[in-house]
Motif scaffolding. Sequence first.
Motif, PDB file in Angstrom:
ATOM      1  N   MET A   1       0.822  -1.204   0.000  1.00 31.46           N
ATOM      2  CA  MET A   1       0.000   0.000   0.000  1.00 31.46           C
ATOM      3  C   MET A   1       0.861   1.262   0.000  1.00 31.46           C
ATOM      4  N   GLU A   2       1.981   1.208   0.723  1.00 35.05           N
ATOM      5  CA  GLU A   2       2.862   2.372   0.763  1.00 35.05           C
ATOM      6  C   GLU A   2       3.450   2.649  -0.617  1.00 35.05           C
ATOM      7  N   ALA A   3       3.845   1.576  -1.316  1.00 32.37           N
ATOM      8  CA  ALA A   3       4.390   1.725  -2.663  1.00 32.37           C
ATOM      9  C   ALA A   3       3.325   2.271  -3.615  1.00 32.37           C
ATOM     10  N   PHE A   4       2.083   1.802  -3.455  1.00 36.85           N
ATOM     11  CA  PHE A   4       0.982   2.288  -4.298  1.00 36.85           C
ATOM     12  C   PHE A   4       0.714   3.759  -4.030  1.00 36.85           C
ATOM     13  N   GLN A   5       0.755   4.162  -2.753  1.00 40.45           N
ATOM     14  CA  GLN A   5       0.534   5.555  -2.399  1.00 40.45           C
ATOM     15  C   GLN A   5       1.594   6.453  -3.010  1.00 40.45           C
ATOM     16  N   THR A   6       2.847   6.008  -2.911  1.00 39.85           N
ATOM     17  CA  THR A   6       3.939   6.799  -3.487  1.00 39.85           C
ATOM     18  C   THR A   6       3.800   6.922  -4.996  1.00 39.85           C
ATOM     19  N   ALA A   7       3.495   5.794  -5.643  1.00 45.07           N
ATOM     20  CA  ALA A   7       3.322   5.814  -7.092  1.00 45.07           C
ATOM     21  C   ALA A   7       2.158   6.716  -7.495  1.00 45.07           C
ATOM     22  N   SER A   8       1.087   6.691  -6.697  1.00 48.57           N
ATOM     23  CA  SER A   8      -0.063   7.559  -6.974  1.00 48.57           C
ATOM     24  C   SER A   8       0.328   9.027  -6.861  1.00 48.57           C
ATOM     25  N   ALA A  91      12.990  10.566  -2.280  1.00 53.71           N
ATOM     26  CA  ALA A  91      11.828   9.693  -2.107  1.00 53.71           C
ATOM     27  C   ALA A  91      11.778   8.649  -3.216  1.00 53.71           C
ATOM     28  N   SER A  92      11.118   7.523  -2.915  1.00 53.70           N
ATOM     29  CA  SER A  92      11.046   6.423  -3.866  1.00 53.70           C
ATOM     30  C   SER A  92      10.196   6.793  -5.082  1.00 53.70           C
ATOM     31  N   SER A  93      10.379   6.013  -6.136  1.00 46.78           N
ATOM     32  CA  SER A  93       9.638   6.158  -7.399  1.00 46.78           C
ATOM     33  C   SER A  93       9.892   7.501  -8.087  1.00 46.78           C
TER      34      SER A  93
END
Length: 412
Positions: A1-8, A91-93
């Motif tokens: 979920m954290e990865a999805f939030q960052t990507a969003s 930050a990631s992504s």
Amino acid sequence: MEAFQTASDVFFVLMGAIMVLAMHAGFAFLEVGTVRKKNQVNALVKIIVDFAVSTIAYFFIGYGVAYGVDFFSNAAVLSGSAMVDGNHLFASSGYDLVKFFFLLTFAAAIPAIISGGIAERARFYPQLIATAVLVGIFYPLFEGMVWNNNFGFQDMIEGIFGVAFHDFAGSIVVHAIGGWIALGAVVSLGVRRGRYTKTGGLIGIPPSNIPFLALGSWVLCVGWFGFNVMSAQSVNGITGLVAVNSLMAMVGGILTALIAGRNDPGFVHNGALAGLVAVCAGSDVMHPIGALITGGFAGVLFVWGFNKCQAKWKIDDVLGVWPLHGMCGLMGGIACGVFGLEALGGMGGVSFGAQLFGSVTGAVFAAIAGFVVYGTIKRTIGLRMTEEDEFDGADISIHKIGAYPEDDLRAS
């Protein structure tokens, strides 16, 4: 979920950056439609080259001045996939990279704003030098003070007034800064030849193309919803209040400019922009009715300011960028401290005193920067085209081609 939030968030900010990038086409066509035919190509070239110069200046200097961040790391570190000394510096992504892109489009609006004021008589390369200096140094100095608390600016205001200076989407940081710098540029440059009679009477110079002017306004209006709404810079921070307030301010500016400008299409289409400029600061805290009033007042202010500049003060601001961005931006920053109050239906957390202090500080800073940068260029390498080049037009004098080459060929 954290990865999805960052990507969003990355996708969200990227879409905002693209929408604001598209606004630069609006700046271009607003100028193309307003200037004479012999200067249309120059308007288009200026905007796109100014954006390129702004990107270089902001990437290598300006972003670091504002936020203390540089990009002199390898791509793995910049994208957030690699660590340095056990820490993720970015930050990631690639979120920090799209944030830079987004804020760059704001920074590049400064020369795009100025371009309309100095149209038809400014030399090309000296203006590019001014762009590099302004976007690399002067703009990010104030940007960092407001949006990164550099020099303890926001702490000082909060200590005096109890709350910090609020400028959600840049009524002051972007528009007032651009507009008040433009005042220094326009005054330093002087009026266009043939604009006034020997006795000081105003000689009318009609726009070259009303449809292009209207197209520029429409493109800016659409992109503005990315400018304002996506200033939240995260999906979690997005709010429909910003969108509706932007809408209400826009239509308020249209209607009052229609009346005050006596149906003039130039005033009507710029009235929409005046309302949007004014609401940027408080779009996240105002009630929609407060935004409507703010935009309506901005429409009248633009018409009044434009007429005063041209007819009485003899400030030959071709597109009226000082009234539009400078005056309306300053008014909008202050209005945030009125219509953002809970007593007037706003979200609260703002103060009239803090807004007045921060807004006036921005205007004074920008005016000084404008006179210093353009005054220095004027006294050293020269700022203005020769009389012959101005008569022939910037298209032929600088770019060696007009907007309608086939017509020029037939005429010769």
